[in-house]
Design an enzyme around this catalytic site. Structure first.
Site, PDB file in Angstrom:
ATOM      1  N   ILE A 187       1.144   0.904   2.967  1.00  0.00           N
ATOM      2  CA  ILE A 187       1.561   2.238   2.543  1.00  0.00           C
ATOM      3  C   ILE A 187       2.198   2.170   1.159  1.00  0.00           C
ATOM      4  O   ILE A 187       2.917   3.085   0.759  1.00  0.00           O
ATOM      5  CB  ILE A 187       2.532   2.887   3.560  1.00  0.00           C
ATOM      6  CG1 ILE A 187       3.746   1.984   3.817  1.00  0.00           C
ATOM      7  CG2 ILE A 187       1.823   3.215   4.851  1.00  0.00           C
ATOM      8  CD1 ILE A 187       4.849   2.635   4.649  1.00  0.00           C
ATOM      9  N   SER A 188       1.938   1.087   0.427  1.00  0.00           N
ATOM     10  CA  SER A 188       2.564   0.913  -0.883  1.00  0.00           C
ATOM     11  C   SER A 188       1.589   1.257  -2.007  1.00  0.00           C
ATOM     12  O   SER A 188       1.482   2.422  -2.406  1.00  0.00           O
ATOM     13  CB  SER A 188       3.130  -0.497  -1.029  1.00  0.00           C
ATOM     14  OG  SER A 188       2.132  -1.474  -0.811  1.00  0.00           O
ATOM     15  N   ARG A 189       0.856   0.281  -2.493  1.00  0.00           N
ATOM     16  CA  ARG A 189      -0.165   0.476  -3.515  1.00  0.00           C
ATOM     17  C   ARG A 189      -1.346  -0.437  -3.203  1.00  0.00           C
ATOM     18  O   ARG A 189      -1.178  -1.539  -2.692  1.00  0.00           O
ATOM     19  CB  ARG A 189       0.379   0.147  -4.907  1.00  0.00           C
ATOM     20  CG  ARG A 189       1.329   1.192  -5.488  1.00  0.00           C
ATOM     21  CD  ARG A 189       0.589   2.468  -5.865  1.00  0.00           C
ATOM     22  NE  ARG A 189       1.454   3.428  -6.541  1.00  0.00           N
ATOM     23  CZ  ARG A 189       2.142   4.385  -5.926  1.00  0.00           C
ATOM     24  NH1 ARG A 189       2.094   4.477  -4.598  1.00  0.00           N
ATOM     25  NH2 ARG A 189       2.881   5.244  -6.622  1.00  0.00           N
ATOM     26  N   ASP A 213      -3.342   3.336   3.737  1.00  0.00           N
ATOM     27  CA  ASP A 213      -3.220   4.658   3.117  1.00  0.00           C
ATOM     28  C   ASP A 213      -3.481   4.572   1.624  1.00  0.00           C
ATOM     29  O   ASP A 213      -3.555   5.594   0.954  1.00  0.00           O
ATOM     30  CB  ASP A 213      -1.823   5.247   3.369  1.00  0.00           C
ATOM     31  CG  ASP A 213      -1.724   6.693   2.910  1.00  0.00           C
ATOM     32  OD1 ASP A 213      -2.677   7.463   3.144  1.00  0.00           O
ATOM     33  OD2 ASP A 213      -0.696   7.059   2.305  1.00  0.00           O
ATOM     34  N   GLU A 218      -8.921   4.630  -5.966  1.00  0.00           N
ATOM     35  CA  GLU A 218      -8.843   5.731  -5.000  1.00  0.00           C
ATOM     36  C   GLU A 218      -9.594   6.928  -5.552  1.00  0.00           C
ATOM     37  O   GLU A 218      -9.268   7.400  -6.639  1.00  0.00           O
ATOM     38  CB  GLU A 218      -7.381   6.115  -4.733  1.00  0.00           C
ATOM     39  CG  GLU A 218      -6.618   5.037  -4.004  1.00  0.00           C
ATOM     40  CD  GLU A 218      -5.132   5.344  -3.850  1.00  0.00           C
ATOM     41  OE1 GLU A 218      -4.444   4.589  -3.125  1.00  0.00           O
ATOM     42  OE2 GLU A 218      -4.650   6.323  -4.456  1.00  0.00           O
ATOM     43  N   HIS A 237      -4.339   8.342   0.738  1.00  0.00           N
ATOM     44  CA  HIS A 237      -3.043   8.273   0.053  1.00  0.00           C
ATOM     45  C   HIS A 237      -2.233   9.536   0.350  1.00  0.00           C
ATOM     46  O   HIS A 237      -1.859  10.293  -0.557  1.00  0.00           O
ATOM     47  CB  HIS A 237      -3.233   8.093  -1.460  1.00  0.00           C
ATOM     48  CG  HIS A 237      -2.022   7.513  -2.144  1.00  0.00           C
ATOM     49  ND1 HIS A 237      -2.092   6.749  -3.285  1.00  0.00           N
ATOM     50  CD2 HIS A 237      -0.698   7.591  -1.843  1.00  0.00           C
ATOM     51  CE1 HIS A 237      -0.873   6.388  -3.663  1.00  0.00           C
ATOM     52  NE2 HIS A 237      -0.016   6.884  -2.801  1.00  0.00           N
ATOM     53  N   ILE A 238      -1.938   9.741   1.627  1.00  0.00           N
ATOM     54  CA  ILE A 238      -1.282  10.967   2.069  1.00  0.00           C
ATOM     55  C   ILE A 238       0.101  10.701   2.664  1.00  0.00           C
ATOM     56  O   ILE A 238       0.597  11.478   3.471  1.00  0.00           O
ATOM     57  CB  ILE A 238      -2.160  11.738   3.082  1.00  0.00           C
ATOM     58  CG1 ILE A 238      -2.595  10.826   4.246  1.00  0.00           C
ATOM     59  CG2 ILE A 238      -3.354  12.349   2.392  1.00  0.00           C
ATOM     60  CD1 ILE A 238      -3.334  11.545   5.361  1.00  0.00           C
ATOM     61  N   GLY A 239       0.732   9.592   2.241  1.00  0.00           N
ATOM     62  CA  GLY A 239       2.037   9.253   2.781  1.00  0.00           C
ATOM     63  C   GLY A 239       3.067  10.358   2.632  1.00  0.00           C
ATOM     64  O   GLY A 239       3.871  10.598   3.534  1.00  0.00           O
ATOM     65  N   SER A 240       3.039  11.056   1.505  1.00  0.00           N
ATOM     66  CA  SER A 240       4.012  12.127   1.267  1.00  0.00           C
ATOM     67  C   SER A 240       3.418  13.518   1.460  1.00  0.00           C
ATOM     68  O   SER A 240       4.045  14.520   1.109  1.00  0.00           O
ATOM     69  CB  SER A 240       4.565  12.021  -0.164  1.00  0.00           C
ATOM     70  OG  SER A 240       3.537  12.274  -1.118  1.00  0.00           O
TER      71      SER A 240
END
Length: 271
Positions: A187-189, A213, A218, A237-240
């Site tokens: 969940i980082s990069r 994620d 991307e 990339h939907i962590g937030s």
């Protein structure tokens, strides 16, 4: 900046002589050349704290989804070809399993709080060891060496900041240290993981699964081998990505811009 666009390079900075502040969404600043910006007298802000809760939720969601094979299960349940559910179609236990967290900052610690509720054994590696009371609150055990964490964990979750030191932190050697039954969660990069090594490890059953994620790039090219593996879950990339958090991110960015234009101290300035 949203999703790293526009690119802040020398050409853009030269074309904007009155630029005072760059407000970047999210916590990561690996896409920004801070020395270059500083040389032009431009200040930088981000939104590091508002994203932490949702991103930690996402980490646990990926862990659970991968462990219980939710994506595969959904596909089976809705497939027009399904005539029965096989009795030997099994996932792995989460409760009682060992979770290794690489990066015990705000997000990593929130993941640990959630994992504690699942009765997981929690190991972590960080540049600096957390205070004893913080460790005790979540039952976390510090691993000075990454190798020790990798060898013991059933799930390895990456919550580190992307820096030159963490670029491809997880490569062929690290994946081979992990259990063949282990799952990697990122969940980082994307660049924290050597993706070619990850593909090889998943194909050859060096590790059991991955839940990502973030990737690099991307989105991935549509013919990328990661997209074809059954033991991989990839989200965009939907962590937030919740309505409330994205709204607050926009508010914080606007607040920083207004402060920068007024010559006032910038909230959440990146120094």
């Amino acid at each position: 900046i949203w999703y790293h666009r526009p690119a802040i390079n020398e050409e853009l900075l030269q074309s904007l002589p009155n630029l005072k502040v760059v407000a970047s969404a999210g916590v990561g600043i690996d896409h920004l050349d801070l020395k270059l910006l500083s040389s032009y007298g431009v200040k930088v802000s981000n939104t590091p704290f508002v994203v932490s809760t949702d991103t930690a939720d996402m980490g646990m969601a990926l862990l659970l989804a991968s462990a219980r094979r939710l994506v595969e299960g959904h596909e089976m349940a809705v497939s027009p070809d399904t005539e029965y559910f096989p009795a030997d179609w099994l996932g792995v236990e989460v409760s009682g399993a060992t979770l290794g967290i690489l990066g015990m900052g705000t997000i990593g610690y929130k993941v640990a709080e959630r994992a504690k509720a699942f009765e997981m054994k929690i190991l972590y590696h960080n540049r600096n060891q957390r205070k004893k009371e913080e460790e005790s609150a979540v039952g976390a055990i510090y691993c000075k060496k990454i190798d020790d964490l990798l060898q013991q964990s059933d799930f390895v979750l990456l919550a580190v900041t992307l820096t030159p030191q963490t670029h491809k932190l997880i490569g062929k050697r690290e994946l081979e240290l992990m259990k063949p039954t282990a799952t990697l969660i990122n969940i980082s990069r994307g660049l924290v993981v050597d993706q070619d090594a990850l593909v090889e490890a998943l194909q050859n059953k060096v590790i059991k699964a991955a839940a990502l994620d973030v990737t690099y790039p991307e989105p991935l090219p549509r013919d990328h081998p990661l997209l074809k593996l059954k033991n991989v879950i990839i989200t965009p990339h939907i962590g937030s990505a919740t309505k409330k958090t994205r709204w607050v991110m926009m508010e914080e960015m606007a607040e920083s811009i207004e402060a920068g234009l007024a010559g006032l101290p910038i909230p959440r300035e990146v120094l």
